[in-house]
Design a protein around this motif. Structure first.
Motif, mmCIF file in Angstrom:
data_model
loop_
_atom_site.group_PDB
_atom_site.id
_atom_site.type_symbol
_atom_site.label_atom_id
_atom_site.label_comp_id
_atom_site.label_asym_id
_atom_site.label_seq_id
_atom_site.Cartn_x
_atom_site.Cartn_y
_atom_site.Cartn_z
ATOM 1 N N LEU A 43 0.685 -0.789 -0.109
ATOM 2 C CA LEU A 43 0.120 0.312 -0.018
ATOM 3 C C LEU A 43 0.642 1.145 0.238
ATOM 4 O O LEU A 43 1.877 1.327 0.226
ATOM 5 C CB LEU A 43 -0.847 0.084 1.468
ATOM 6 N N TYR A 44 0.911 2.362 -0.717
ATOM 7 C CA TYR A 44 1.139 3.356 -1.007
ATOM 8 C C TYR A 44 0.395 5.063 -0.877
ATOM 9 O O TYR A 44 -0.683 4.637 -1.611
ATOM 10 C CB TYR A 44 2.380 3.612 -2.184
ATOM 11 N N VAL A 45 0.820 5.594 -0.137
ATOM 12 C CA VAL A 45 -0.303 7.794 -0.015
ATOM 13 C C VAL A 45 1.173 8.099 -0.558
ATOM 14 O O VAL A 45 2.349 7.442 -0.316
ATOM 15 C CB VAL A 45 -0.287 7.132 1.129
ATOM 16 N N ARG A 46 0.333 9.165 -1.782
ATOM 17 C CA ARG A 46 1.526 10.191 -2.058
ATOM 18 C C ARG A 46 0.592 11.329 -1.519
ATOM 19 O O ARG A 46 -0.329 11.503 -1.767
ATOM 20 C CB ARG A 46 1.510 10.418 -3.048
ATOM 21 N N PRO A 47 0.929 12.435 -1.201
ATOM 22 C CA PRO A 47 0.364 13.719 -1.411
ATOM 23 C C PRO A 47 0.628 15.075 -2.051
ATOM 24 O O PRO A 47 1.703 14.425 -2.873
ATOM 25 C CB PRO A 47 2.289 14.580 0.055
ATOM 26 N N GLN A 48 -0.205 15.549 -2.269
ATOM 27 C CA GLN A 48 0.016 16.148 -3.276
ATOM 28 C C GLN A 48 1.027 17.801 -3.543
ATOM 29 O O GLN A 48 1.508 17.273 -4.227
ATOM 30 C CB GLN A 48 -1.185 16.995 -3.963
ATOM 31 N N ARG A 49 1.164 18.115 -2.397
ATOM 32 C CA ARG A 49 2.013 19.351 -2.461
ATOM 33 C C ARG A 49 3.473 18.382 -1.888
ATOM 34 O O ARG A 49 4.122 19.213 -1.541
ATOM 35 C CB ARG A 49 1.871 20.073 -0.520
ATOM 36 N N ARG A 86 9.089 3.792 -7.693
ATOM 37 C CA ARG A 86 8.563 5.389 -8.493
ATOM 38 C C ARG A 86 7.227 4.761 -9.594
ATOM 39 O O ARG A 86 6.418 4.686 -9.812
ATOM 40 C CB ARG A 86 9.061 6.093 -8.343
ATOM 41 N N ALA A 87 7.849 3.785 -10.717
ATOM 42 C CA ALA A 87 7.428 3.550 -11.760
ATOM 43 C C ALA A 87 5.972 2.957 -11.646
ATOM 44 O O ALA A 87 4.607 2.720 -11.575
ATOM 45 C CB ALA A 87 8.030 3.005 -12.409
ATOM 46 N N ALA A 88 6.407 1.591 -10.811
ATOM 47 C CA ALA A 88 4.955 0.673 -9.674
ATOM 48 C C ALA A 88 3.792 1.426 -9.652
ATOM 49 O O ALA A 88 2.709 1.278 -10.038
ATOM 50 C CB ALA A 88 5.638 -0.455 -9.177
ATOM 51 N N VAL A 89 4.433 2.420 -9.015
ATOM 52 C CA VAL A 89 3.314 3.237 -8.233
ATOM 53 C C VAL A 89 2.617 4.444 -9.062
ATOM 54 O O VAL A 89 1.221 4.649 -8.856
ATOM 55 C CB VAL A 89 3.995 4.027 -6.280
ATOM 56 N N ASP A 90 3.656 5.185 -9.998
ATOM 57 C CA ASP A 90 2.902 6.099 -10.470
ATOM 58 C C ASP A 90 2.052 5.149 -11.829
ATOM 59 O O ASP A 90 0.559 5.183 -12.063
ATOM 60 C CB ASP A 90 4.100 6.554 -11.768
ATOM 61 N N ALA A 91 2.179 3.871 -12.146
ATOM 62 C CA ALA A 91 1.770 2.984 -12.663
ATOM 63 C C ALA A 91 -0.223 2.472 -12.375
ATOM 64 O O ALA A 91 -1.867 2.990 -12.540
ATOM 65 C CB ALA A 91 1.931 1.319 -13.661
ATOM 66 N N ALA A 92 0.731 2.285 -11.094
ATOM 67 C CA ALA A 92 -1.276 2.107 -10.180
ATOM 68 C C ALA A 92 -1.669 3.669 -10.182
ATOM 69 O O ALA A 92 -3.049 2.880 -10.078
ATOM 70 C CB ALA A 92 -0.522 1.283 -8.707
ATOM 71 N N PHE A 103 -3.065 14.817 -9.568
ATOM 72 C CA PHE A 103 -2.477 14.594 -8.046
ATOM 73 C C PHE A 103 -0.888 13.938 -7.796
ATOM 74 O O PHE A 103 -0.582 14.549 -6.567
ATOM 75 C CB PHE A 103 -3.486 15.034 -6.966
ATOM 76 N N ALA A 104 -0.682 12.927 -8.078
ATOM 77 C CA ALA A 104 0.224 12.008 -7.122
ATOM 78 C C ALA A 104 1.331 11.447 -7.581
ATOM 79 O O ALA A 104 2.148 11.003 -7.829
ATOM 80 C CB ALA A 104 -0.985 10.965 -7.253
ATOM 81 N N SER A 109 5.484 14.554 -5.548
ATOM 82 C CA SER A 109 4.183 13.339 -4.672
ATOM 83 C C SER A 109 4.933 12.246 -4.805
ATOM 84 O O SER A 109 5.251 11.860 -4.560
ATOM 85 C CB SER A 109 2.856 13.767 -5.974
ATOM 86 N N ARG A 110 5.759 12.595 -6.160
ATOM 87 C CA ARG A 110 7.030 11.117 -6.519
ATOM 88 C C ARG A 110 7.823 11.172 -4.917
ATOM 89 O O ARG A 110 7.971 9.699 -4.870
ATOM 90 C CB ARG A 110 7.467 11.674 -7.630
#
Length: 119
Positions: A43-49, A86-92, A103-104, A109-110
């Motif tokens: 599980l991953y989260v990313r803040p917009q800011r 990062r690439a896998a999370v971007d794709a998800a 936003f993510a 965010s990355r």
């Protein structure tokens, strides 16, 4: 580490967002609603800011907290994720949120990607 329960995994897959609180549980611990994704079983989260986000700084500082999804609260640990995911999370994020994923997947965010695991 305790693995996610099957019901929590299903909720994470099927729910648009979760509520996250950083720090020890208590009545004054604020929650924030955030988008989240599962990538490679984590599980991953990313803040917009990015790293300037208040909840991100609190999560990194405390390292513990809880998430709430589909009415279920789970004690968790937060850890910064490395560039290798990062690439896998971007794709998800792009698959789950489509055009809203912007936003993510921005650079700020990355750089602030957090991995969340059950405590």
């Amino acid at each position: 580490m305790t693995p996610w329960t099957p019901s929590t995994l299903a909720a994470l897959r099927d729910t648009f967002s979760l509520y996250l609180a950083a720090g020890p549980a208590g009545p004054d611990t604020p929650e924030v609603e955030v988008g989240m994704v599962l990538a490679d079983g984590d599980l991953y989260v990313r803040p917009q800011r990015g790293t300037t986000s208040q909840w991100y700084r609190a999560a990194v500082s405390h390292g513990i907290g809880h998430v709430r999804v589909a009415g279920e609260a789970v004690a968790v640990r937060f850890e910064p994720a490395g560039p290798e995911v990062r690439a896998a999370v971007d794709a998800a994020y792009r698959i789950k949120y489509g055009e809203l994923a912007s936003f993510a997947v921005s650079t700020p965010s990355r750089l602030a990607t957090l991995r969340i695991t059950p405590a």
